[in-house]
Write a protein that holds these residues in place. Structure first.
Motif, short mmCIF file in Angstrom:
data_model
loop_
_atom_site.label_atom_id
_atom_site.label_comp_id
_atom_site.label_asym_id
_atom_site.label_seq_id
_atom_site.Cartn_x
_atom_site.Cartn_y
_atom_site.Cartn_z
N PRO A 1 0.81 -1.23 0.00
CA PRO A 1 0.00 0.00 0.00
C PRO A 1 0.84 1.28 0.00
O PRO A 1 0.51 2.23 -0.71
N GLY A 2 1.90 1.30 0.77
CA GLY A 2 2.75 2.49 0.80
C GLY A 2 3.39 2.78 -0.54
O GLY A 2 3.47 3.93 -0.98
N ALA A 3 3.82 1.72 -1.22
CA ALA A 3 4.44 1.89 -2.54
C ALA A 3 3.44 2.37 -3.57
O ALA A 3 3.77 3.16 -4.45
N VAL A 4 2.20 1.90 -3.46
CA VAL A 4 1.15 2.32 -4.40
C VAL A 4 0.90 3.82 -4.24
O VAL A 4 0.87 4.57 -5.23
N VAL A 5 0.73 4.26 -3.01
CA VAL A 5 0.49 5.69 -2.76
C VAL A 5 1.66 6.51 -3.26
O VAL A 5 1.48 7.52 -3.95
N ALA A 6 2.88 6.08 -2.95
CA ALA A 6 4.06 6.83 -3.38
C ALA A 6 4.14 6.90 -4.90
O ALA A 6 4.42 7.97 -5.46
N ARG A 7 3.88 5.80 -5.57
CA ARG A 7 3.96 5.78 -7.03
C ARG A 7 2.91 6.67 -7.67
O ARG A 7 3.18 7.38 -8.64
N LEU A 8 1.71 6.66 -7.12
CA LEU A 8 0.63 7.45 -7.72
C LEU A 8 0.78 8.94 -7.46
O LEU A 8 0.31 9.75 -8.25
N THR A 9 1.41 9.30 -6.37
CA THR A 9 1.56 10.72 -6.05
C THR A 9 2.89 11.29 -6.50
O THR A 9 3.12 12.49 -6.36
N ASP A 10 3.74 10.46 -7.06
CA ASP A 10 5.06 10.91 -7.49
C ASP A 10 5.02 11.36 -8.95
O ASP A 10 5.22 10.56 -9.87
N GLY A 11 4.70 12.60 -9.17
CA GLY A 11 4.64 13.13 -10.52
C GLY A 11 3.49 14.10 -10.67
O GLY A 11 2.71 14.31 -9.73
N PRO A 12 3.35 14.67 -11.86
CA PRO A 12 2.28 15.63 -12.10
C PRO A 12 0.90 15.01 -11.92
O PRO A 12 0.66 13.87 -12.33
N MET B 1 -6.37 1.04 1.50
CA MET B 1 -6.04 1.58 0.19
C MET B 1 -6.84 2.84 -0.15
O MET B 1 -6.28 3.86 -0.48
N LEU B 2 -8.17 2.75 -0.09
CA LEU B 2 -8.99 3.90 -0.50
C LEU B 2 -8.78 5.10 0.42
O LEU B 2 -8.71 6.24 -0.05
N THR B 3 -8.68 4.85 1.71
CA THR B 3 -8.49 5.95 2.65
C THR B 3 -7.18 6.67 2.37
O THR B 3 -7.14 7.90 2.27
N ARG B 4 -6.11 5.92 2.22
CA ARG B 4 -4.80 6.53 1.96
C ARG B 4 -4.76 7.26 0.62
O ARG B 4 -4.26 8.37 0.51
N LEU B 5 -5.26 6.59 -0.40
CA LEU B 5 -5.20 7.19 -1.73
C LEU B 5 -6.12 8.41 -1.85
O LEU B 5 -5.75 9.42 -2.45
N ALA B 6 -7.33 8.32 -1.29
CA ALA B 6 -8.25 9.45 -1.36
C ALA B 6 -7.64 10.67 -0.67
O ALA B 6 -7.74 11.79 -1.18
N GLU B 7 -7.01 10.43 0.46
CA GLU B 7 -6.36 11.54 1.17
C GLU B 7 -5.17 12.08 0.38
O GLU B 7 -5.02 13.29 0.21
N ALA B 8 -4.33 11.18 -0.11
CA ALA B 8 -3.12 11.60 -0.85
C ALA B 8 -3.47 12.33 -2.14
O ALA B 8 -2.79 13.29 -2.52
N LEU B 9 -4.53 11.90 -2.81
CA LEU B 9 -4.92 12.51 -4.08
C LEU B 9 -5.97 13.61 -3.91
O LEU B 9 -6.33 14.27 -4.87
N ASP B 10 -6.46 13.75 -2.68
CA ASP B 10 -7.46 14.77 -2.36
C ASP B 10 -8.70 14.65 -3.25
O ASP B 10 -9.13 15.59 -3.91
N ILE B 11 -9.25 13.41 -3.27
CA ILE B 11 -10.51 13.17 -3.99
C ILE B 11 -11.42 12.32 -3.11
O ILE B 11 -10.95 11.59 -2.24
N PRO B 12 -12.73 12.40 -3.33
CA PRO B 12 -13.66 11.57 -2.56
C PRO B 12 -13.44 10.08 -2.86
O PRO B 12 -13.07 9.70 -3.98
N LYS B 13 -13.69 9.26 -1.85
CA LYS B 13 -13.53 7.81 -2.02
C LYS B 13 -14.39 7.25 -3.15
O LYS B 13 -13.99 6.31 -3.83
N LEU B 14 -15.56 7.83 -3.35
CA LEU B 14 -16.45 7.34 -4.41
C LEU B 14 -15.78 7.45 -5.77
O LEU B 14 -15.81 6.52 -6.58
N ARG B 15 -15.15 8.56 -6.05
CA ARG B 15 -14.45 8.72 -7.33
C ARG B 15 -13.30 7.75 -7.46
O ARG B 15 -13.09 7.16 -8.52
N LEU B 16 -12.55 7.60 -6.38
CA LEU B 16 -11.43 6.66 -6.40
C LEU B 16 -11.92 5.23 -6.62
O LEU B 16 -11.33 4.47 -7.38
N THR B 17 -13.03 4.88 -5.99
CA THR B 17 -13.61 3.55 -6.17
C THR B 17 -14.02 3.34 -7.62
O THR B 17 -13.86 2.25 -8.17
#
Length: 191
Positions: free
Chosen positions: A70-81, A131-147
């Motif tokens: 999970p940590g690597a997923v968040v890092a990879r998705l938030t690393d870049g534009p 996963m959804l909690t971390r990613l939604a927070e890191a990407l600043d989007i609602p969980k519904l969109r991420l889902t």
């Protein structure tokens, strides 16, 4: 005098911890399972669970044989534009499904969760709470969109690798990225 350190010879400690974790995650779910509980069930000190796995998330990933961290997923998705986040997400999933070992793990997981409610509950709790909690927070989007994003990516994996529907089953990965990433990006940046 008692010896300290690792016991000589083969040890099944790691496997005992994983077996205990599978039992507890299955019985109590992700939220109801603790490192202390896993350690007690395995008959070891909690420090040994931390030694082998580090965190509860990692014990869970190992117990379900998930090919992701999970940590690597968040890092990879938030690393870049931000405007390339959907491309990174899609490429990461295509890469995971391309590799034989991780594809085998995902296939086993899909089979397990589709036929076993306990396995489905474990995975559902992990996805929702970790996963959804971390990613939604890191990407600043609602969980519904991420889902919604995750559902589309999993649908592509299902059609491409499990059912094998052509022409997507044999399509070039970059062709899939070019076709699908703009749709996924709209979940991140609706306008």
């Amino acid at each position: 005098m008692a010896r300290t350190g690792r016991r000589p010879g083969q040890t099944e400690t790691r496997e005992d911890i994983l077996a205990a974790a599978r039992r507890l995650f299955g019985e109590r779910g992700y939220d109801g399972t603790t490192i202390r509980g896993i350690a007690a069930e395995a008959g070891v000190n909690p420090a040994l669970v931390h030694h082998f796995f580090g965190t509860k998330d990692r014990v869970f990933v190992a117990a379900l044989n998930l090919p992701i961290d999970p940590g690597a997923v968040v890092a990879r998705l938030t690393d870049g534009p931000r405007e390339e986040t959907a491309q990174r997400l899609l490429r990461m999933f295509l890469e995971l499904w391309r590799e034989p070992d991780s594809r085998a793990s995902f296939l086993a997981l899909v089979r397990s969760v589709s036929t076993n409610e306990r396995a489905a509950m474990m995975l559902r709790q992990f996805i929702e709470r970790v996963m959804l909690t971390r990613l939604a927070e890191a990407l600043d989007i609602p969980k519904l969109r991420l889902t919604g994003m995750v559902a589309q990516v999993m649908g592509i994996a299902m059609v491409r690798h499990i059912v094998g529907v052509e022409p997507i089953a044999s399509a070039d990965e970059e062709e899939i990225v070019a076709m699908v990433a703009p749709v996924l990006q709209r979940y991140l940046d609706p306008s």
